[in-house]
Design a protein around this motif. Structure first.
Motif, PDB file in Angstrom:
ATOM      1  N   MET A   1       0.838  -1.196   0.000  1.00 57.66           N
ATOM      2  CA  MET A   1       0.000   0.000   0.000  1.00 57.66           C
ATOM      3  C   MET A   1       0.872   1.245   0.000  1.00 57.66           C
ATOM      4  SD  MET A   1      -2.891   1.229   2.749  1.00 57.66           S
ATOM      5  CE  MET A   1      -1.717   1.514   4.068  1.00 57.66           C
ATOM      6  N   LYS A   2       0.516   2.194  -0.868  1.00 54.76           N
ATOM      7  CA  LYS A   2       1.151   3.501  -0.865  1.00 54.76           C
ATOM      8  C   LYS A   2       0.259   4.450  -0.073  1.00 54.76           C
ATOM      9  CE  LYS A   2       3.540   3.208  -5.329  1.00 54.76           C
ATOM     10  NZ  LYS A   2       4.897   3.372  -4.798  1.00 54.76           N
ATOM     11  N   LEU A   3       0.833   5.082   0.943  1.00 58.20           N
ATOM     12  CA  LEU A   3       0.075   6.015   1.776  1.00 58.20           C
ATOM     13  C   LEU A   3       0.582   7.431   1.544  1.00 58.20           C
ATOM     14  CD1 LEU A   3      -1.979   6.636   4.020  1.00 58.20           C
ATOM     15  CD2 LEU A   3      -0.146   6.231   5.673  1.00 58.20           C
ATOM     16  N   LEU A   4      -0.326   8.314   1.171  1.00 63.14           N
ATOM     17  CA  LEU A   4      -0.015   9.720   0.965  1.00 63.14           C
ATOM     18  C   LEU A   4      -0.621  10.530   2.096  1.00 63.14           C
ATOM     19  CD1 LEU A   4       0.920  12.165  -0.775  1.00 63.14           C
ATOM     20  CD2 LEU A   4      -1.315  12.019  -1.923  1.00 63.14           C
ATOM     21  N   VAL A   5       0.199  11.315   2.795  1.00 60.36           N
ATOM     22  CA  VAL A   5      -0.270  12.189   3.864  1.00 60.36           C
ATOM     23  C   VAL A   5      -0.173  13.633   3.368  1.00 60.36           C
ATOM     24  CG1 VAL A   5       0.081  12.999   6.223  1.00 60.36           C
ATOM     25  CG2 VAL A   5       0.446  10.583   5.663  1.00 60.36           C
ATOM     26  N   LEU A  32      -8.904  12.623   9.348  1.00 63.62           N
ATOM     27  CA  LEU A  32      -9.098  11.445  10.193  1.00 63.62           C
ATOM     28  C   LEU A  32      -8.385  11.645  11.527  1.00 63.62           C
ATOM     29  CD1 LEU A  32     -10.163   8.440  10.203  1.00 63.62           C
ATOM     30  CD2 LEU A  32      -7.808   7.808   9.584  1.00 63.62           C
ATOM     31  N   PRO A  33      -9.069  11.490  12.672  1.00 62.65           N
ATOM     32  CA  PRO A  33      -8.395  11.636  13.971  1.00 62.65           C
ATOM     33  C   PRO A  33      -7.262  10.626  14.114  1.00 62.65           C
ATOM     34  CG  PRO A  33     -10.776  11.656  14.251  1.00 62.65           C
ATOM     35  CD  PRO A  33     -10.522  11.267  12.823  1.00 62.65           C
ATOM     36  N   PRO A  34      -6.102  11.053  14.576  1.00 59.30           N
ATOM     37  CA  PRO A  34      -4.953  10.151  14.694  1.00 59.30           C
ATOM     38  C   PRO A  34      -5.223   8.904  15.526  1.00 59.30           C
ATOM     39  CG  PRO A  34      -4.254  12.417  14.949  1.00 59.30           C
ATOM     40  CD  PRO A  34      -5.758  12.440  14.905  1.00 59.30           C
ATOM     41  N   ALA A  35      -6.100   9.016  16.510  1.00 61.95           N
ATOM     42  CA  ALA A  35      -6.397   7.858  17.351  1.00 61.95           C
ATOM     43  C   ALA A  35      -7.000   6.709  16.547  1.00 61.95           C
ATOM     44  CB  ALA A  35      -7.352   8.263  18.471  1.00 61.95           C
ATOM     45  N   LEU A  36      -7.583   7.033  15.378  1.00 61.59           N
ATOM     46  CA  LEU A  36      -8.211   6.013  14.549  1.00 61.59           C
ATOM     47  C   LEU A  36      -7.275   5.428  13.493  1.00 61.59           C
ATOM     48  CD1 LEU A  36     -11.716   7.662  13.915  1.00 61.59           C
ATOM     49  CD2 LEU A  36     -11.044   6.047  15.717  1.00 61.59           C
ATOM     50  N   PHE A  37      -6.035   5.933  13.445  1.00 60.83           N
ATOM     51  CA  PHE A  37      -5.100   5.482  12.422  1.00 60.83           C
ATOM     52  C   PHE A  37      -4.900   3.963  12.412  1.00 60.83           C
ATOM     53  CE2 PHE A  37      -2.502   9.591  11.586  1.00 60.83           C
ATOM     54  CZ  PHE A  37      -3.666  10.203  11.157  1.00 60.83           C
ATOM     55  N   PRO A  38      -4.570   3.345  13.559  1.00 58.55           N
ATOM     56  CA  PRO A  38      -4.292   1.890  13.529  1.00 58.55           C
ATOM     57  C   PRO A  38      -5.445   1.085  12.951  1.00 58.55           C
ATOM     58  CG  PRO A  38      -3.572   2.837  15.602  1.00 58.55           C
ATOM     59  CD  PRO A  38      -4.362   3.908  14.904  1.00 58.55           C
ATOM     60  N   LYS A  39      -6.677   1.388  13.370  1.00 61.12           N
ATOM     61  CA  LYS A  39      -7.840   0.656  12.871  1.00 61.12           C
ATOM     62  C   LYS A  39      -8.050   0.935  11.390  1.00 61.12           C
ATOM     63  CE  LYS A  39     -11.478  -1.935  13.162  1.00 61.12           C
ATOM     64  NZ  LYS A  39     -11.338  -3.404  13.320  1.00 61.12           N
ATOM     65  N   VAL A  44      -7.964  -0.794   5.555  1.00 58.58           N
ATOM     66  CA  VAL A  44      -7.606  -0.627   4.144  1.00 58.58           C
ATOM     67  C   VAL A  44      -6.660  -1.725   3.679  1.00 58.58           C
ATOM     68  CG1 VAL A  44      -8.038   1.858   4.128  1.00 58.58           C
ATOM     69  CG2 VAL A  44      -5.749   1.012   4.703  1.00 58.58           C
ATOM     70  N   GLU A  45      -5.845  -2.262   4.598  1.00 56.25           N
ATOM     71  CA  GLU A  45      -4.986  -3.384   4.231  1.00 56.25           C
ATOM     72  C   GLU A  45      -5.817  -4.639   3.986  1.00 56.25           C
ATOM     73  OE1 GLU A  45      -2.060  -3.575   7.323  1.00 56.25           O
ATOM     74  OE2 GLU A  45      -0.631  -2.333   6.202  1.00 56.25           O
ATOM     75  N   PRO A  50      -4.572  -0.283  -2.774  1.00 53.87           N
ATOM     76  CA  PRO A  50      -3.163   0.002  -3.052  1.00 53.87           C
ATOM     77  C   PRO A  50      -2.756   1.460  -2.848  1.00 53.87           C
ATOM     78  CG  PRO A  50      -4.376  -0.184  -5.099  1.00 53.87           C
ATOM     79  CD  PRO A  50      -5.351  -0.529  -4.005  1.00 53.87           C
ATOM     80  N   LEU A  51      -3.724   2.385  -2.991  1.00 59.13           N
ATOM     81  CA  LEU A  51      -3.422   3.813  -2.915  1.00 59.13           C
ATOM     82  C   LEU A  51      -4.367   4.486  -1.929  1.00 59.13           C
ATOM     83  CD1 LEU A  51      -3.083   4.556  -6.744  1.00 59.13           C
ATOM     84  CD2 LEU A  51      -1.225   4.157  -5.134  1.00 59.13           C
ATOM     85  N   VAL A  52      -3.804   5.081  -0.868  1.00 55.08           N
ATOM     86  CA  VAL A  52      -4.609   5.724   0.172  1.00 55.08           C
ATOM     87  C   VAL A  52      -4.022   7.102   0.478  1.00 55.08           C
ATOM     88  CG1 VAL A  52      -5.463   5.582   2.542  1.00 55.08           C
ATOM     89  CG2 VAL A  52      -5.230   3.493   1.174  1.00 55.08           C
ATOM     90  N   ALA A  53      -4.886   8.105   0.597  1.00 51.37           N
ATOM     91  CA  ALA A  53      -4.447   9.459   0.928  1.00 51.37           C
ATOM     92  C   ALA A  53      -5.211   9.980   2.138  1.00 51.37           C
ATOM     93  CB  ALA A  53      -4.652  10.397  -0.256  1.00 51.37           C
TER      94      ALA A  53
END
Length: 278
Positions: A1-5, A32-39, A44-45, A50-53
């Motif tokens: 996965m390509k992640l664009l911030v 997106l609140p950072p606390a929700l990043f792991p979930k 998405v995995e 393949p492409l997430v921003a």
């Protein structure tokens, strides 16, 4: 996965940046609140996207202190993370807020809000892979610049070829500028006057002279000769401006043909036409 911030200052163009990512097939999430990043990453995995921003900025409010830590976490969990930071001169940001009639999210004083936001955002700016100053960019030019960053291969030079008309002002973001006014002008051919350079008939007319193809070969050879040297000096992207009188006939046809030739030579290329708005 390509992640664009996508991050940066309020009013610097993150909404337009997100649209550019969407155009290239990224699944986009704003604020997106950072606390929700792991979930979120887990979801998405599992979905094999393949492409997430993601857009991360000061609107996260109480969550904002977690942002830098969250990006470090993402760096560990995702192999390919790119952070793009957008900024602009304070007076430009102030004008944009006034035009939109919106308050700054940090203060009733726009100027004080911008100053405080720059201070808080500094850790993310320091982490950024690309910093883009949008002070003199139109939304169109910003999208072209972002698309160029997103398509370029790591270690290779990304190229934007953009047509423009000298009567409307030079292309300010161009690294190289070339003048197509040495070619016959379709404007003076009655059946071509209203047909821009995207039209096959206009294109055939422009390339009816061998000099047009000679120019294409010259640019391709230039890039083959010096392209690696740009990369060696740390330049990841090159913008080539192709101008004619109005940015309607010759420069448009040449930009399209040059884009094709550079792609055939193995470069990642974005083609745009400033004065056609495409």
């Amino acid at each position: 996965m390509k992640l664009l911030v996508l991050t940066g200052l309020s009013g610097a163009g993150k909404s337009q940046a997100l649209k550019a990512a969407e155009d290239l097939g990224y699944y986009c999430v704003d604020n997106l609140p950072p606390a929700l990043f792991p979930k979120f990453i887990e979801m998405v995995e599992e979905a094999q996207m393949p492409l997430v921003a993601l857009v991360l900025d000061i609107r996260s409010g109480l969550f904002f202190n977690e942002l830098d830590v969250a990006i470090q976490t993402l760096d560990k969990e995702v192999d390919d993370v790119t952070v793009i930071y957008l900024e602009a001169d304070p007076h430009v940001l102030i004008q944009r807020f006034k035009e939109l009639r919106r308050p700054h999210p940090l203060s009733s004083s726009i100027a004080k809000g911008i100053e405080e936001e720059k201070r808080r955002m500094e850790p993310l700016r320091a982490r950024a892979d690309h910093i883009i100053d949008t002070s003199k960019m139109t939304n169109y030019n910003l999208k072209i610049r972002l698309k160029s960053i997103l398509i370029e291969e790591r270690g290779k030079l990304g190229i934007s070829v953009i047509s423009f008309g000298f009567k409307n002002g030079i292309l300010e973001e161009a690294d190289l500028v070339f003048d197509m006014r040495f070619l016959p002008n379709p404007y003076y051919v009655s059946e071509l006057k209203a047909k821009n350079g995207l039209n096959p008939e206009t294109r055939d007319y422009v390339f009816g002279k061998k000099k047009a193809e000679d120019f294409v070969a010259f640019i391709v050879n230039y890039m083959k000769t010096f392209g690696d040297d740009y990369v060696a000096e740390g330049k990841e992207h090159l913008t080539i401006g192709i101008g004619c009188t109005g940015g309607f006939h010759r420069s448009v046809a040449m930009t399209e043909r040059l884009g094709e030739a550079l792609r055939e030579a193995g470069y990642g290329v974005i083609v745009g036409h400033r004065d056609l708005g495409v």
